[in-house]
Design an enzyme around this catalytic site. Structure first.
Site, PDB file in Angstrom:
ATOM      1  N   GLU A 104       0.792  -1.144   0.086  1.00 46.61           N
ATOM      2  CA  GLU A 104       0.215  -0.069  -0.163  1.00 46.61           C
ATOM      3  C   GLU A 104       1.032   1.138   0.076  1.00 46.61           C
ATOM      4  OE1 GLU A 104      -3.076  -0.621  -0.632  1.00 46.61           O
ATOM      5  OE2 GLU A 104      -3.786  -2.430   0.682  1.00 46.61           O
TER       6      GLU A 104
ATOM      7  N   HIS B 173      -3.180   1.917   8.698  1.00 43.75           N
ATOM      8  CA  HIS B 173      -4.045   0.957   8.061  1.00 43.75           C
ATOM      9  C   HIS B 173      -4.145  -0.252   8.812  1.00 43.75           C
ATOM     10  CE1 HIS B 173      -6.772  -1.348   5.570  1.00 43.75           C
ATOM     11  NE2 HIS B 173      -5.362  -2.265   5.142  1.00 43.75           N
TER      12      HIS B 173
ATOM     13  N   HIS C  44      -7.191  -3.582  10.233  1.00 42.37           N
ATOM     14  CA  HIS C  44      -8.458  -4.549   9.950  1.00 42.37           C
ATOM     15  C   HIS C  44      -9.190  -4.671  11.235  1.00 42.37           C
ATOM     16  CE1 HIS C  44      -5.911  -6.695   6.484  1.00 42.37           C
ATOM     17  NE2 HIS C  44      -5.954  -5.352   6.333  1.00 42.37           N
TER      18      HIS C  44
ATOM     19  N   GLU D 220     -17.735  11.238  22.783  1.00 44.71           N
ATOM     20  CA  GLU D 220     -16.654  11.799  22.212  1.00 44.71           C
ATOM     21  C   GLU D 220     -16.307  11.551  20.695  1.00 44.71           C
ATOM     22  OE1 GLU D 220     -13.676   8.831  23.765  1.00 44.71           O
ATOM     23  OE2 GLU D 220     -12.203  10.486  23.441  1.00 44.71           O
TER      24      GLU D 220
ATOM     25  N   HIS E  49     -12.937  -4.629   4.220  1.00 43.24           N
ATOM     26  CA  HIS E  49     -11.464  -4.746   4.425  1.00 43.24           C
ATOM     27  C   HIS E  49     -10.806  -4.145   5.491  1.00 43.24           C
ATOM     28  CE1 HIS E  49      -7.439  -4.612   2.341  1.00 43.24           C
ATOM     29  NE2 HIS E  49      -7.188  -4.222   3.525  1.00 43.24           N
TER      30      HIS E  49
END
Ligand code: 13P
Ligand code: ZN
Length: 290
Positions: free
Chosen positions: A121, A144, A146, A174, A215
């Site tokens: 990525e 990034h 999952h 919040e 994803h």
């Protein structure tokens, strides 16, 4: 100073293991990039080597340029590397890369001791970091992972930024304070490619969180604490929504648009009005009435 002895690498590794311990990094899932400060580069430069310049591209044969990041250095996780191993052996799982003066080639100056490549990525991280630097020069981290509850919600909520954000906002007060610009949504698109990278960077022009349907999620921050804390806040709220949905598709009580607006002045924020639409009842996931 040796990279391995630096506070910076320790903080990078701590974020990786914290994310793993949350259950957000099965196998090689997830990646983390950090745009280094000039004083950090100077402090560590003696420990750098000169790797070969390589093309930056989303696909084979593709060449991309990130001129807004020319000459910058980044700490990036390795492709196929496991976040659970980063703290144990940063030098084999992470690398530091330098971009050339056009921002279209990179070279590894430290790390990936046994070989390998930066995350698949990488162009997506660079596209995001470029947009973020233009937005605010202090923005340095792109993360990034999952997270299970955020991913679960992409199967039952409409893939609409307004609905996703509003439902997440309603679960924890919040949230609207921490990310008043809300969450962007990328529908399912093949990962590692230009399309998903550019869609995510488009979101990062204004928002700090992008969810990738089925994803995971991307978020950003000025430092590791802020980026990790942001993901943690969104995922906590998503967890509560999953619990609520498992009990009932309808909420009896909630935070109303008027209550959200009350937060603006005391917290010095302006919650985007797109998310404060009227609902017809307490049903979770309903679209704004057009
Ligand atoms: P990498 O191992 O190449 O970083 O890929 C992991 C991932 O989560 C892809 O979306
Ligand atoms: Zn992923």
């Amino acid at each position: 100073m040796k990279v391995l002895d630096s506070e910076l690498m320790k903080r990078y590794a701590r974020m990786a293991i914290d994310g793993f311990n949350q259950g957000w990094h099965e196998r090689n899932g997830g990646n983390l990039s950090y745009r280094m400060k000039i004083e950090e580069i100077e402090q560590l430069r003696d420990d750098f080597k000169e790797g070969e310049w390589r093309v930056i591209g989303w696909q084979k044969g593709d060449e991309s340029a990130f001129p807004g990041l020319a000459g910058e250095y980044f700490i990036v996780s390795g492709s196929g590397k496991y976040f659970r191993n980063i703290e144990l052996d940063p030098e084999d799982n992470v690398c530091i890369i330098e971009l050339n003066e056009k921002g279209n080639r990179y070279r590894i100056v430290w790390g990936l001791r046994e070989g390998g490549m930066p995350t698949s990525e990488l162009p997506t991280h660079l596209a995001n970091l470029e947009v973020l630097k233009a937005r605010d020069p202090e923005m340095r981290v792109v993360y990034h992972c999952h997270p299970g509850n955020i991913i679960a919600l992409t199967f039952v909520l409409p893939l609409d930024s307004r609905v996703f954000t509003r439902e997440i906002f309603e679960m924890v007060t919040e949230c609207a304070v921490v990310f008043p610009e809300g969450i962007g949504i990328v529908p399912w698109v093949i990962c590692g490619g230009r399309q998903i990278g550019e869609m995510t960077a488009e979101i990062m022009k204004k928002q700090d969180v992008a969810v990738w349907a089925h994803h995971g999620a991307f978020c950003c921050g000025k430092d590791f604490d802020l980026a990790f804390g942001l993901m943690h806040t969104v995922e906590k709220s998503a967890e509560i929504l999953v619990k609520v949905l498992s009990m009932s598709p309808v909420k009896l009580n909630t935070i109303t648009p008027e209550m959200f607006r009350e937060l603006n002045a005391p917290f010095g924020i302006h919650i985007n009005e797109d998310y404060l639409y009227e609902k017809k009842d307490g049903t979770i996931g309903q679209l704004p009435q057009e």
